[in-house]
Design a protein around this motif. Structure first.
Motif, short mmCIF file in Angstrom:
data_model
loop_
_atom_site.label_atom_id
_atom_site.label_comp_id
_atom_site.label_asym_id
_atom_site.label_seq_id
_atom_site.Cartn_x
_atom_site.Cartn_y
_atom_site.Cartn_z
N GLU A 48 0.75 -1.11 0.08
CA GLU A 48 0.06 -0.10 -0.11
C GLU A 48 0.92 1.34 0.09
O GLU A 48 1.92 1.38 0.72
N ALA A 49 0.29 2.27 -0.70
CA ALA A 49 1.33 3.54 -0.85
C ALA A 49 1.38 4.33 0.57
O ALA A 49 0.36 4.25 1.32
N GLY A 50 2.56 4.66 0.88
CA GLY A 50 2.97 5.02 2.25
C GLY A 50 3.23 4.08 3.36
O GLY A 50 3.78 4.34 4.38
N LYS A 51 3.24 2.59 2.76
CA LYS A 51 3.60 1.70 3.63
C LYS A 51 5.08 1.10 3.17
O LYS A 51 5.33 1.17 2.12
N ASP A 52 5.44 -0.11 3.79
CA ASP A 52 6.55 -0.76 3.24
C ASP A 52 6.29 -2.14 3.30
O ASP A 52 5.01 -2.49 3.33
N TRP A 53 7.15 -3.07 3.34
CA TRP A 53 7.00 -4.54 3.26
C TRP A 53 5.91 -5.08 4.22
O TRP A 53 5.44 -6.19 3.93
N ARG A 54 5.90 -4.32 5.39
CA ARG A 54 4.99 -5.03 6.57
C ARG A 54 3.59 -4.90 6.10
O ARG A 54 2.78 -5.49 6.51
N SER A 55 3.27 -4.35 5.00
CA SER A 55 2.01 -4.15 4.37
C SER A 55 1.64 -5.52 3.84
O SER A 55 0.31 -5.85 3.71
N LEU A 56 2.61 -6.23 3.38
CA LEU A 56 2.25 -7.51 2.97
C LEU A 56 1.67 -8.36 3.84
O LEU A 56 1.19 -9.46 3.70
N ASN A 57 1.84 -8.16 5.17
CA ASN A 57 1.29 -9.11 6.16
C ASN A 57 -0.24 -9.19 6.06
O ASN A 57 -0.79 -10.04 6.63
N ARG A 58 -0.68 -8.15 5.50
CA ARG A 58 -2.31 -8.20 5.45
C ARG A 58 -2.65 -9.27 4.57
O ARG A 58 -4.17 -9.55 4.62
N LEU A 59 -1.93 -9.77 3.49
CA LEU A 59 -2.51 -10.75 2.52
C LEU A 59 -2.48 -11.99 3.28
O LEU A 59 -1.86 -12.30 4.06
N ALA A 60 -3.69 -12.65 2.69
CA ALA A 60 -3.95 -14.12 3.32
C ALA A 60 -3.08 -15.19 2.35
O ALA A 60 -3.22 -15.23 1.12
N ILE A 61 -2.52 -16.07 3.15
CA ILE A 61 -1.56 -16.87 2.57
C ILE A 61 -2.14 -18.41 3.06
O ILE A 61 -2.40 -18.59 4.01
N GLU A 62 -2.34 -19.27 2.17
CA GLU A 62 -2.85 -20.70 2.23
C GLU A 62 -1.58 -21.64 1.67
O GLU A 62 -1.54 -21.43 0.44
N ASP A 63 -1.40 -22.47 2.43
CA ASP A 63 -0.42 -23.41 1.57
C ASP A 63 0.66 -22.71 1.00
O ASP A 63 1.36 -23.26 0.08
N GLY A 64 1.33 -21.64 1.47
CA GLY A 64 2.33 -21.08 0.85
C GLY A 64 2.19 -20.01 0.02
O GLY A 64 3.13 -19.67 -0.47
N VAL A 65 1.08 -19.79 -0.47
CA VAL A 65 0.85 -19.18 -1.72
C VAL A 65 -0.44 -18.00 -1.17
O VAL A 65 -1.08 -18.41 -0.20
N LEU A 66 -0.60 -16.87 -1.94
CA LEU A 66 -1.56 -16.07 -1.79
C LEU A 66 -2.73 -16.32 -2.19
O LEU A 66 -3.04 -17.12 -3.21
N ARG A 67 -3.73 -16.40 -1.26
CA ARG A 67 -5.09 -16.73 -1.70
C ARG A 67 -5.71 -16.16 -2.56
O ARG A 67 -6.69 -16.74 -3.43
N ASP A 68 -5.90 -14.76 -2.53
CA ASP A 68 -6.77 -13.87 -3.17
C ASP A 68 -6.42 -13.44 -4.48
O ASP A 68 -7.16 -12.63 -5.13
N TYR A 69 -5.33 -13.80 -5.21
CA TYR A 69 -4.79 -13.19 -6.42
C TYR A 69 -4.39 -14.50 -7.27
O TYR A 69 -3.98 -15.43 -6.80
N ALA A 70 -4.50 -13.95 -8.56
CA ALA A 70 -4.10 -15.17 -9.61
C ALA A 70 -3.79 -14.20 -10.80
O ALA A 70 -4.58 -13.12 -10.96
#
Length: 565
Positions: free
Chosen positions: A268-290
């Motif tokens: 997210e603009a204005g943030k850094d790598w910690r913004s990635l923590n908001r993403l849901a991960i299942e079985d080692g991959v991101l759940r909500d994007y393809a």
């Protein structure tokens, strides 16, 4: 001092460890005024060990520079780990006289190597003999300058560095202060933000030691205001889009790993790598994007759909380059905690411009709102959620009017037209197609193909990618030219040109530079103090607006020693 008239003076300035000449360029632009007295500044030379930096110095200042190693033999040995070559010799007083055209400066400015004090260096490494030798180089440079002009001392000696030197380099500063006081100087230490001094679009905290020769310059005091720090868009918005050939090689977009581009797009603009923590991960991959693909130019080439949005119709030529056939896949693995993929908002100031500004090392990317593309390509890198409304229904064959349906497929029976005619059929790459008919279309038969040639890049493949992030902007690293403009080394409308063709070398010299706009503010404060001293005044208290409050105080207050801790 050169007096061109009773009211007009020229103040000579010289630079040790001058780098590419940012400080000298700022001093050259300075104008000082006190009452009816006026002064301008003349650069009489700069010294640095980097030949490429000296060539840049000459380009930016119009004055010859001197390539000169200021190490003594022991420092050379400790830093390089070997004895110097036979032709090498220690620099002396005569070398400085030659470097400055056998003229005496009224102001000497030093921006000595600061790697040994940088927060990017661990405490353990900073204590090694290599970096201790680099730190001692400052002390030797100041000693040479004091000796070179012992008979007619320089009025002001300014030493600029990173703020951490006040703690990590305390022992060195104590030695420097003692040396300066022994030569008749009153010494004060201060910190400032270069962004506030020069109205930059970056916040750059720095340390400044101000040494005033007590006999030549009496104390003065002014109370100046600070200036506003702007947003990066104030500067970048005046520049061509990155990659524009007219802007030159310094404005090219860095080639990053594919996985880095994806991560930047998800921050997210204005943030850094910690913004990635908001993403849901299942079985080692991101759940909500393809990632999916798109078709025609009019339907959004290189389009990226949001994970929750519908896809376009699967056609016979569904490629990433001819439609919205890509998706922001959240299943890419996250990133290590040690690396920051910070993205600055367009209206926020830049971080400190350093010589090692890598997108994985800090907030060194920007959410650029200008890369919107023409209206007909509005699906570029779009990711559409399942729950969202459809796009506008048009007569063109687009791919934005389909949906990623999470429900099970509908059941068909024998004889069903859709079951036998092969609607939306995909032919394997090695199989034959059916008879080509005049009405062949992606939705009325097997008129699509599984093309193996349009594979996604590997995670570590380096390329330039334009991915529209969820906020509708292009999250991308700053170009080298943009970093130079943020440092005020070049006007945004000006083509940035430095010696060589290496981005890494350019960035190191740019990051080490003193912003000229900040240096100009410092110079004008020094110039006004000198004019007051030369007019015979011994003290003045004024509320007239000048720029640099902490530096003006450091240059003017008559204290035996003001130490910053």
């Amino acid at each position: 001092m050169i007096r061109t008239s009773d009211l007009h003076h020229v103040i000579r300035h010289a630079h040790l460890f001058c780098g590419l000449g940012g400080g000298a360029k700022g001093f050259n632009a300075a104008k000082a005024r006190h009452g009816s007295l006026k002064a301008e500044f003349e650069c009489i030379g700069g010294v640095d060990v980097d030949a490429a930096a000296i060539r840049d110095f000459e380009r930016l200042t119009g004055v010859p520079g001197t390539v000169l190693d200021l190490f003594d033999r022991a420092q050379y040995r400790d830093f390089h780990g070997t004895e110097p070559p036979e032709e090498w010799r220690e620099a002396g007083v005569a070398d400085l006289h030659r470097a400055f055209g056998h003229k005496r400066p009224q102001v000497l400015f030093l921006s000595a190597p600061c790697k040994g004090f940088s927060g990017l260096l661990s405490e353990t490494v900073s204590l090694t003999s290599k970096y201790q030798a680099l730190n001692r180089l400052t002390l030797r440079g100041i000693w040479l300058a004091l000796e070179a002009y012992a008979d007619d001392p320089i009025e002001f000696i300014l030493f600029e560095n990173v703020p951490r030197i006040a703690t990590r380099g305390r022992h060195l500063l104590d030695q420097i202060t003692g040396l300066l006081r022994a030569y008749g100087y009153a010494v004060a230490e201060t910190t400032h933000d270069c962004g506030e001094l020069g109205a930059l679009s970056q916040s750059r905290k720095r340390y400044l030691l101000v040494a005033r020769h007590a006999e030549k310059v009496r104390p003065f005091l002014w109370e100046p205001p600070k200036r506003r720090i702007g947003g990066v868009g104030d500067v970048l918005g005046r520049m061509p889009l990155p990659g524009d050939e007219r802007a030159g090689p310094m404005h090219r977009v860095p080639r990053l790993q594919w996985q880095t581009w994806v991560r930047l797009a998800l921050v997210e603009a204005g943030k850094d790598w910690r913004s990635l923590n908001r993403l849901a991960i299942e079985d080692g991959v991101l759940r909500d994007y393809a990632l999916i693909a798109e078709t025609e130019w009019r339907s959004g080439p290189l389009g990226v759909l949001r994970w929750q949005d519908p896809s376009g119709v699967v056609a016979g030529r569904s490629g990433a380059g001819n439609g919205a056939f890509s998706v922001a896949d959240p299943r890419v693995a996250g990133h290590e905690r040690s690396v920051q993929h910070g993205v600055r908002r367009w209206n926020d100031p830049a971080p400190v411009v350093t010589g090692k500004m890598l997108v994985g090392g800090g907030p060194h990317a920007v959410a650029d709102p200008r890369h919107q593309g023409p209206a007909k390509q509005s699906n570029e890198f779009r990711v559409v959620p399942w729950a969202n409304a459809s796009r506008c229904v048009t007569g063109a064959h687009g791919t934005g009017q389909c949906i990623a349906d999470p429900r099970p497929g509908l059941r068909r029976e024998t004889g069903d037209h859709y079951l036998t005619a092969g609607h939306y059929g995909v032919v394997p790459w090695s199989g034959p197609s059916g008879a080509v008919s005049a009405a062949a279309g992606h939705d009325n038969g097997r008129w699509a193909v599984a093309d193996p040639r349009e594979a996604l890049p590997a995670a570590t493949d380096k390329l330039v990618a334009v991915i529209r992030a969820e906020d509708g902007t292009w999250h991308r690293p700053f170009t080298t030219a943009e970093l130079a403009a943020l440092q005020s080394l070049f006007d945004p409308e000006e083509r940035a040109e430095l010696d060589g063709l290496s981005d890494s070398a350019w960035r190191e010299r740019i990051g080490n530079a003193v912003p000229p706009a900040a240096a100009q503010a410092i110079a004008e404060t020094m110039g006004r103090t000198l004019l007051a001293a030369w007019s015979g005044e011994s003290f003045m208290l004024s509320a007239e607006p000048i720029w640099v409050q902490p530096i003006a105080v450091a240059a003017s207050v008559d204290v035996p020693f003001l130490q910053l801790r």
